[in-house]
Each structure stands twice: as structure tokens, then as C-alpha cells.
Scaffold this active site. Structure first.
Site, mmCIF file in Angstrom:
data_model
loop_
_atom_site.group_PDB
_atom_site.id
_atom_site.type_symbol
_atom_site.label_atom_id
_atom_site.label_comp_id
_atom_site.label_asym_id
_atom_site.label_seq_id
_atom_site.Cartn_x
_atom_site.Cartn_y
_atom_site.Cartn_z
ATOM 1 N N GLU A 104 0.841 -1.217 0.000
ATOM 2 C CA GLU A 104 0.000 0.000 0.000
ATOM 3 C C GLU A 104 0.869 1.258 0.000
ATOM 4 O OE1 GLU A 104 -2.242 -1.503 3.415
ATOM 5 O OE2 GLU A 104 -4.065 -1.153 2.250
ATOM 6 N N GLU A 124 -3.482 -9.525 3.902
ATOM 7 C CA GLU A 124 -4.204 -9.221 5.151
ATOM 8 C C GLU A 124 -5.286 -10.232 5.467
ATOM 9 O OE1 GLU A 124 -3.234 -7.008 2.969
ATOM 10 O OE2 GLU A 124 -2.583 -5.153 3.929
HETATM 11 C C1 3H9 Z 1 -1.069 -4.895 7.217
HETATM 12 O O1 3H9 Z 1 -0.116 -4.554 6.587
HETATM 13 C C2 3H9 Z 1 -2.286 -4.032 7.426
HETATM 14 C C3 3H9 Z 1 -2.352 -2.859 6.503
HETATM 15 O O2 3H9 Z 1 -3.126 -3.184 5.358
HETATM 16 C C4 3H9 Z 1 -3.097 -1.695 7.102
HETATM 17 C C5 3H9 Z 1 -2.459 -0.962 8.201
HETATM 18 C C6 3H9 Z 1 -3.259 0.218 8.677
HETATM 19 N N1 3H9 Z 1 4.898 -7.373 11.683
HETATM 20 O O3 3H9 Z 1 8.124 -15.032 8.381
HETATM 21 P P1 3H9 Z 1 9.522 -14.892 8.842
HETATM 22 C C7 3H9 Z 1 8.434 -11.116 11.935
HETATM 23 S S1 3H9 Z 1 -1.123 -6.426 7.966
HETATM 24 C C8 3H9 Z 1 5.656 -7.754 12.707
HETATM 25 O O4 3H9 Z 1 10.091 -15.970 9.688
HETATM 26 P P2 3H9 Z 1 10.488 -15.137 6.137
HETATM 27 C C9 3H9 Z 1 8.123 -12.572 12.196
HETATM 28 O O5 3H9 Z 1 7.242 -12.745 13.272
HETATM 29 C C10 3H9 Z 1 0.439 -7.145 7.570
HETATM 30 N N2 3H9 Z 1 6.530 -8.794 12.632
HETATM 31 O O6 3H9 Z 1 10.542 -14.600 7.627
HETATM 32 C C11 3H9 Z 1 9.500 -13.137 12.462
HETATM 33 O O7 3H9 Z 1 9.841 -12.814 13.797
HETATM 34 P P3 3H9 Z 1 10.763 -13.799 14.657
HETATM 35 C C12 3H9 Z 1 0.486 -7.642 6.182
HETATM 36 C C13 3H9 Z 1 6.642 -9.433 11.472
HETATM 37 O O8 3H9 Z 1 11.694 -14.602 5.497
HETATM 38 C C14 3H9 Z 1 10.403 -12.323 11.520
HETATM 39 O O9 3H9 Z 1 9.653 -11.135 11.206
HETATM 40 N N3 3H9 Z 1 1.749 -8.319 5.967
HETATM 41 C C15 3H9 Z 1 5.884 -9.081 10.357
HETATM 42 O O10 3H9 Z 1 10.206 -16.583 6.118
HETATM 43 C C16 3H9 Z 1 10.767 -13.035 10.258
HETATM 44 O O11 3H9 Z 1 9.576 -13.502 9.629
HETATM 45 C C17 3H9 Z 1 1.880 -9.632 6.173
HETATM 46 O O12 3H9 Z 1 0.959 -10.318 6.531
HETATM 47 C C18 3H9 Z 1 4.980 -7.999 10.489
HETATM 48 N N4 3H9 Z 1 4.230 -7.565 9.466
HETATM 49 O O13 3H9 Z 1 9.201 -14.432 5.507
HETATM 50 C C19 3H9 Z 1 3.261 -10.193 5.912
HETATM 51 N N5 3H9 Z 1 6.203 -9.909 9.332
HETATM 52 O O14 3H9 Z 1 12.064 -13.919 13.918
HETATM 53 C C20 3H9 Z 1 3.669 -11.079 7.035
HETATM 54 C C21 3H9 Z 1 7.146 -10.736 9.792
HETATM 55 O O15 3H9 Z 1 10.862 -13.134 15.997
HETATM 56 N N6 3H9 Z 1 5.022 -11.565 6.905
HETATM 57 N N7 3H9 Z 1 7.429 -10.472 11.082
HETATM 58 O O16 3H9 Z 1 10.020 -15.095 14.701
HETATM 59 C C22 3H9 Z 1 5.345 -12.585 6.052
HETATM 60 O O17 3H9 Z 1 4.545 -13.102 5.300
HETATM 61 C C23 3H9 Z 1 6.755 -13.088 6.130
HETATM 62 O O18 3H9 Z 1 7.299 -12.686 7.357
HETATM 63 C C24 3H9 Z 1 7.705 -12.599 5.001
HETATM 64 C C25 3H9 Z 1 9.172 -13.054 5.317
HETATM 65 C C26 3H9 Z 1 7.255 -13.207 3.669
HETATM 66 C C27 3H9 Z 1 7.699 -11.118 4.901
#
Ligand code: 3H9
Length: 703
Positions: A104, A124
Site C-alpha cells: 500500500e 491481510e
Molecule cells: C497490514 O499490513 C495491514 C495494513 O493493510 C493496514 C495498516 C493500517 N509485523 O516469516 P519470517 C516477523 S497487515 C511484525 O520468519 P520469512 C516474524 O514474526 C500485515 N513482525 O521470515 C518473524 O519474527 P521472529 C500484512 C513481522 O523470510 C520475523 O519477522 N503483511 C511481520 O520466512 C521473520 O519472519 C503480512 O501479513 C509484520 N508484518 O518471511 C506479511 N512480518 O524472527 C507477514 C514478519 O521473531 N510476513 N514479522 O520469529 C510474512 O509473510 C513473512 O514474514 C515474510 C518473510 C514473507 C515477509
């Protein structure tokens, strides 16, 4: 600008760089840093502004840990407004994954460029949310309503090249120096006096949307994502993008986003997001502990399970040797693998070429010497302890030193299997779930003597083949199957007490289970449970126990494979139908056993089926079989199709309130006897202290 955002003028381009590891989530400091940088760039000599990220990815979304906490300024919409209204072109340069709020952010920029390996998406919905910062308004303005709806309701990311075709991205930057390529692109835009392309200015022509489109979408999504409200709200937002001006559409989006953030469904799904990542961590092993190299895998047994496991490794390019007892069995096994891949090809999800490539990765053998050089061996033979010990004896004799020897057993004692070798430190359980190439869960079972690096390797390789790993200690059935005992037992007891199979299953399906326990029994084969019970000496001597399942098997009704079980099945469509014969049989049996039948409420059905599962979960925690309550949730969501919107059985228990669960179990004890209803001491303690399983996890993690 701030610790996590820097700004520098490079020639005539203002470069904003975000550095907030691990995934550049949009925490307060990032939002503030970007806002300040835009304000600075608006005033300085730059002619365009480039937004890049350091580390492994572009911004991967809002900081999920901030949800549910009081908002901190500056709000994200303010930052996006500042970007879109900047006085010079703002260009997002994307690498890794621009997800959710990250995408976004890029959409608020005037242009987007990306490395070929980059992905963009709005995931999301997988957190029970909708894109709350303009995604539902900007994406349909760029790509059209249908494509936007598909993208946002699936939540799946798309490649940079697909995004280019959909005009979500304007340019692919070849090479691997994104910042340099981005600066170059910015200069081209300045040179060609490219306009400030604000997506908000685009209007969607309502005539491009077929009449009834949104109603149909709602109906379709309600079927696909039972019990999840986010899909419905996403449709409403996209409808608003068609019908309302941008400002009002954004307001509608924000309002519905706020509703979802506060919903129990989203809380449950966020719990599962973090639990999944937590489960991969072994409490007494440091992150980055040494691992063994896995270049070749051997699978013992080419049945449904062995074949599925072989496919998991072939899918990521790891060579596999599959061993069977004779050529016929081997050919049969290879045939099943080809058939499974063919289904994927027919669905258009895999090309013929790729299928052949994957099949070529799997070699077959009937000779143990051919697996001598494997780094990891996974045994997937019949569920029989003696047979498994014999296999491990042979493995011990032929496998190279340091090879990891894993058993895929669902129930057998991993320590007894390890003792059949001279190297118990190299032995562990890797319990896959059927169909192994589809189900995401992998229970990694730690034997008494399993070496640390063997465990870390299993966790790492599990992640590599796309599994969600959870650690279990050795016990009968490990975490998942051990807990399932009471669930299946009560589903059958409820029949004698007065329910029909349809009633039991429909209540659990209404809760969100993909299939009720009795229909599930029919699918798996009632004879499987029957045979497993034959060998058990620990079951109470109670004629009611599994009475209906036993009778049906003895009548030749083994489930779907024989055309009837708890239900009868249409031979053509395989659809289940209630069977009056079974209903009569249940009534007769209840009369014979002296069970007085009565009307049972839906609430009682839920409690009778789920509370034994939760109670067993509490025992498993106390005994140290599972590391955390959240690991148990991961096991159930990824291995047993427990609805993710309920967050797993332990999270569900926390939502119901442990005191309520405990009191209900006491009530059932009173009514149905202590042999099945004995509250776990941990459940009792937490209930009395007014605590949750999540509190218990936190205390353990801190301690
Ligand atoms: C949103 O954006 C709402 C908006 O539309 C509106 C707002 C107003 N936040 O997965 P990994 C941490 S909703 C905080 O193992 P990979 C994760 O917990 C969000 N922490 O790595 C982990 O911590 P730890 C929409 C986050 O390389 C570490 O980062 N976005 C977040 O296998 C590593 O993560 C999503 O839903 C976060 N947003 O994969 C994306 N993301 O090491 C969610 C990750 O302590 N994230 N962490 O266990 C993912 O899909 C994967 O993390 C990603 C990397 C593909 C990015």
C-alpha cells in the site's frame, strides 16, 4: 531522519532508505521517518524521490504486533497522503516482498519499479483483516475490479512480472543493484517530464462491473471461507471503490478495517501467524545452532505416505531414493507419484516439463546399499514396531556415519526404534500428515537421545520443504493423535446418547472444521481405528466405547471405500447421505446398553468433543511433550484442519475461558463418570488462578 529511516540527496534524487529488520515492518519510527523524509525532500533540490529498503525485503506490512494497542502518531494514512501529494515524483523500488501495508505504501507512490525476483501482495485476509491503507481502493483502480477482488481475497502474492502485466508495477529493474537502477529510472521519469501519477485520480466506470457481481462474489466467498468475515468486508470495500469517491472509499475501508482488527477471528489468525514462527524455535537450543547438510534423502516404503514424502523433497530439488521390497511395489509407488503430479498438472498448477523434472529427481531401488550415502533417511513402512525396528537395524548397518535416521511413525515409541541402532543420537521422528505432499504440518519428535544438531536439521529441512514444524516429545500418538482420542470417543458416545451422525458432524462443521469427526472416520476408513484398538490394552472395559464404529466395521461398513459407514455414499458423486439403517441401529444399541437417549444441544456437542482435546492438551503441556500451548494450536490448525479463525484448541479454550472449560468438565464428570472426564491439574490450576494458556506460555518463555 530516525534510527530506522535515512534520507540522502544523490545527484538530483532524494533517496529515502528504510532499515527496520527483519522485514522493515511499518512500526511508528518507520512511519515517522518516512514522513519527515518526504517533508525534507519536498523542500530541497531533489527532482524526484526514491523509496528503497535495506535488508532482505521491501516493507512487508504494518507491524502486526502493534494491532490491538493504542495507535501512535503519525498514523499510516497521514504518511500515505504526504507521499501521494508530494510535489515531485515519488518512486518505490521493490525487492523481496512488498506485502500488505508495504504494498500500500508503494501504491501511494507515483511510480513503482521492482527487481524481477520481487513479489507484491495484500495478504491481510490471512490475518482475518483487509488492506486498511488504501489497498482496496487503489488496486481496483489500477487493475480492474475482478482482478483486484481475486488478489485481495486470496491474499497470495504475485510475481513482479505478473504485477507488471496487471499495471501494478511500472518497470522491472534488471540486475541486482536496485538503488542504482531505481535512481536511473527516476532520472528517466524526470527527463520525460512524467506526470505525478496519483492512483486516487482514477475513476472506475461502474459499467465495467457486471450486474450482480458483488452479490455473487459474497456468496462464493462465504462458501469458501466459512466462519471468516474478512472476505465479506473486502467485497464491501471494493464495492465502495466503484461507487464512492476516493476519500469516502478510504473512510469506508478504514471503518471496516477497524471492525476486523477488533474481531476474535483476526485475533485468532494473528495468534496463529506468530505461533507458526514460534513453533520452529526449540526452547533449549540457540537460534542458528549447527545443522547437518542434507543433499540426498532416502525414503523407506513407497506407499501413499512414502510417495507423498518423496514428492515434498523432489518439489524443492533435493534428490530422493525410494526403497521398496520388490519391483512391483516400487512400480506401484512410482505410479502413485506420477498420478498425484498429473492431478496438479491438470489443475494448471504445474507444467508437464516441471513434472517430469520432479519425477526424475526420485529414483527407485529395492537394494539397501543404494541408500548408503543418503544424508537423511525417512522410514515410512507399516505401523508395526517390530517391522520398524527391523528396518532401523538394517539402516544402522548400511547408512553412512552422521546420516539422520527418521521414522514417520504416527504412534510407535521413537526411543524403542532408536534402540534398534547403535546410533540413537541420530534417530528422531518426522511425522508427516496425509496426504504428505499437501498437509503443512510436520511433527518433529525428539527422542530421549536425539542429538541437538539432528533436531535443528529436521526443523530446517522441514521449513525448506514448506512444512510448519512443531516439536513433540515421545508419547503414544505424540501431540496431535494423542489429543484426538477423546474427540473421536465422544463423537461416538454422543450417538448412543441421542444424536444422529449428521447432527454431530454438522455442529462441528458449523464451528469451522472442514469435516465432522464421523464423516472423517468414514473417509479415513473405520477399519483403521478398529485395527488400532485391537492391539491396545489400555482402553477402559466399557461396552459403550467406540461401540458404533466397531459394529459398523463388523457389518462390513468400513466407510467411503466400501460405500457406507456412519453414512451411505452415492457411488457416483461420493456425497454423503444420512442412513436410516444406522440411525435405527444406534437406537437399538442404546436400548441394549441401557443408555437413555435424549435431545442434546449443539453447545453440549461442541464441549463434549473439544474439551477432552483441550484437557489432553493441558496434560501434554504439563508433561513437557509440547513446548508451548501455541505449538499445540499450530499442530491442530496445520495438521487437523482446526479452523484458523478459531486459533487452535488452546486459543479457543482461552477465548471460552479456562474456568468455564474446567467447570464444564466437572459437570461432565458428574454425569458421565471419571474414567473419561478427569480435569488436568494444569487446567485446574490456571482456571483457579484466572489465567490462560497464553499466560502459561509467556511465563515459561520468560522463565
Ligand atoms: C497490514 O499490513 C495491514 C495494513 O493493510 C493496514 C495498516 C493500517 N509485523 O516469516 P519470517 C516477523 S497487515 C511484525 O520468519 P520469512 C516474524 O514474526 C500485515 N513482525 O521470515 C518473524 O519474527 P521472529 C500484512 C513481522 O523470510 C520475523 O519477522 N503483511 C511481520 O520466512 C521473520 O519472519 C503480512 O501479513 C509484520 N508484518 O518471511 C506479511 N512480518 O524472527 C507477514 C514478519 O521473531 N510476513 N514479522 O520469529 C510474512 O509473510 C513473512 O514474514 C515474510 C518473510 C514473507 C515477509
Amino acid at each position: 531522519m530516525s534510527e530506522v529511516v535515512s534520507y540522502q540527496l544523490k545527484d538530483n534524487i532524494g533517496v529515502i532508505s528504510v532499515n527496520n529488520p527483519p522485514v522493515n515492518a511499518l512500526a511508528q519510527a518507520v512511519r515517522e521517518g518516512i514522513l519527515n523524509a518526504i517533508n525534507t525532500a519536498n523542500e530541497d533540490a531533489s527532482e524526484a524521490i526514491l523509496l528503497v529498503c535495506e535488508g532482505r525485503t521491501f516493507v512487508a506490512g504494518a507491524d502486526i504486533t502493534e494491532f490491538g494497542k493504542p495507535p501512535k502518531d503519525p498514523g499510516f494514512p497521514l504518511v500515505l497522503d504526504a507521499i501521494e501529494n508530494a510535489s515531485k515524483p515519488v518512486i518505490a523500488a521493490i525487492h523481496g516482498t512488498a506485502l500488505g501495508g508495504g504494498f500500500e505504501l508503494a501504491l501511494a507512490c507515483h511510480y513503482r519499479c521492482a527487481l524481477p525476483t520481487a513479489k507484491v501482495g495484500l495478504p491481510e485476509v490471512k490475518l482475518g483483516l483487509l488492506p486498511g491503507a488504501g489497498g482496496t481502493q487503489r488496486v481496483p483502480r489500477l487493475t480492474g475490479v475482478k482482478a483486484a477482488l481475486d488478489m485481495i481475497t486470496s491474499g497470495n502474492p504475485i510475481s513482479a512480472s505478473k504485477a507488471l502485466k496487471m499495471t501494478l508495477v511500472d518497470k522491472i529493474i534488471e540486475g541486482d543493484n536496485l538503488e542504482l537502477g531505481g535512481i536511473q529510472y527516476a532520472k528517466e521519469l524526470i527527463g520525460s517530464s512524467a506526470p505525478l501519477k496519483r492512483i486516487s485520480d482514477i475513476k472506475i466506470d461502474p459499467a465495467t462491473v457486471e450486474p450482480g457481481f458483488f452479490d455473487n462474489a459474497r456468496k462464493h466467498l462465504a462458501r469458501r471461507a466459512r466462519g471468516q468475515i474478512a472476505q465479506d468486508r473486502i467485497v464491501s470495500c471494493i464495492e465502495a471503490a466503484v461507487e464512492l469517491p476516493m476519500g469516502e472509499g478510504l473512510e469506508r475501508e478504514r471503518e471496516l478495517f477497524r471492525e476486523l482488527v477488533a474481531s476474535p477471528e483476526s485475533a485468532a489468525m494473528r495468534h496463529i501467524f506468530f505461533s507458526e514462527r514460534q513453533a520452529a524455535k526449540i526452547q533449549d537450543l540457540p537460534k542458528g545452532a549447527p545443522v547437518r547438510d542434507i543433499k540426498k534423502v532416502a525414503i523407506i516404503g513407497g506407499g501413499t505416505m512414502g510417495g507423498g514424502i518423496a514428492m515434498c523433497f523432489a518439489n524443492v530439488g533435493i534428490p530422493v531414493v525410494m526403497l521398496e521390497i520388490n519391483d512391483d511395489a516400487l512400480q506401484r509407488g512410482m505410479g502413485i507419484i506420477r498420478k498425484n503430479y498429473n492431478i496438479t498438472v491438470q489443475k494448471g498448477k504445474l507444467s508437464e516439463d516441471k513434472m517430469e523434472g520432479r519425477i526424475d529427481t526420485i529414483a527407485g531401488t529395492t537394494d539397501y546399499l543404494d541408500i548408503a550415502d543418503a544424508d537423511l533417511v525417512i522410514e515410512a513402512v507399516f505401523e508395526n514396531l517390530e517391522l520398524k525396528k527391523e528396518v532401523f537395524g538394517k539402516l544402522d548397518a548400511v547408512c553412512k556415519p552422521g546420516a539422520i535416521l527418521a521414522t514417520n511413525t504416527s504412534y510407535q515409541d521413537v526411543d524403542a526404534i532408536a534402540e534398534a541402532t547403535q546410533r540413537p543420537q541420530d534417530v528422531l521422528g518426522m511425522h508427516f500428515f496425509s496426504p504428505a505432499n499437501v498437509m503443512r504440518l510436520l511433527e518433529v519428535v525428539r527422542g530421549e537421545k536425539t542429538a541437538d544438531d539432528v533436531l535443528s536439521t529436521a526443523m530446517k529441512i522441514g521449513k525448506k520443504i514448506g512444512k510448519v514444524c512443531a516439536l513433540s516429545r515421545v508419547c503414544y500418538g505424540f501431540i496431535g493423535n494423542r489429543m484426538l482420542g477423546g474427540y473421536g470417543r465422544e463423537a461416538q458416545m454422543l450417538l448412543l446418547d441421542g444424536c444422529t451422525p449428521e447432527q454431530v458432524d454438522s455442529v462441528l462443521e458449523g464451528f469451522g472444521m472442514a469435516m465432522g469427526p464421523l464423516a472423517m472416520g468414514d473417509l479415513a476408513g473405520l477399519d483403521v481405528g478398529y485395527k488400532a484398538r485391537e492391539g491396545r490394552t489400555d482402553l477402559p472395559d466399557d461396552p459403550r466405547l467406540y461401540r458404533m464404529g466397531t459394529l459398523l466395521v463388523e457389518m462390513g461398513r468400513h466407510g467411503q471405500k466400501t460405500g457406507s459407514g456412519f453414512y451411505k455414499y452415492d457411488p457416483e458423486t461420493r456425497r454423503r447421505e444420512s442412513d436410516s439403517e444406522v440411525e435405527t441401529l444406534i437406537k437399538e444399541e442404546a436400548a441394549t446398553l441401557g443408555v437413555e437417549q435424549r435431545k442434546i444441544t449443539d453447545d453440549e456437542i461442541l464441549a463434549r468433543c473439544f474439551y477432552p482435546l483441550i484437557n489432553e492438551g493441558a496434560l501434554i503441556l504439563e508433561e513437557g511433550i509440547a513446548q508451548r500451548a501455541s505449538d499445540i494450536d499450530v499442530v491442530y490448525v496445520f495438521g487437523y484442519a482446526f479452523p484458523v479463525a478459531k486459533g487452535g484448541p488452546m486459543h479457543y479454550a482461552d477465548q471460552v475461558g479456562l474456568e468455564n472449560v474446567y467447570n464444564k468438565i466437572l459437570e461432565f464428570r458428574e454425569r458421565y463418570g471419571e474414567q473419561y472426564w478427569k480435569p488436568a491439574p494444569l487446567l485446574q490450576r490456571l482456571a483457579e488462578e484466572g489465567k490462560t494458556f497464553a499466560d502459561w506460555d509467556k511465563e515459561k518463555e520468560v522463565g
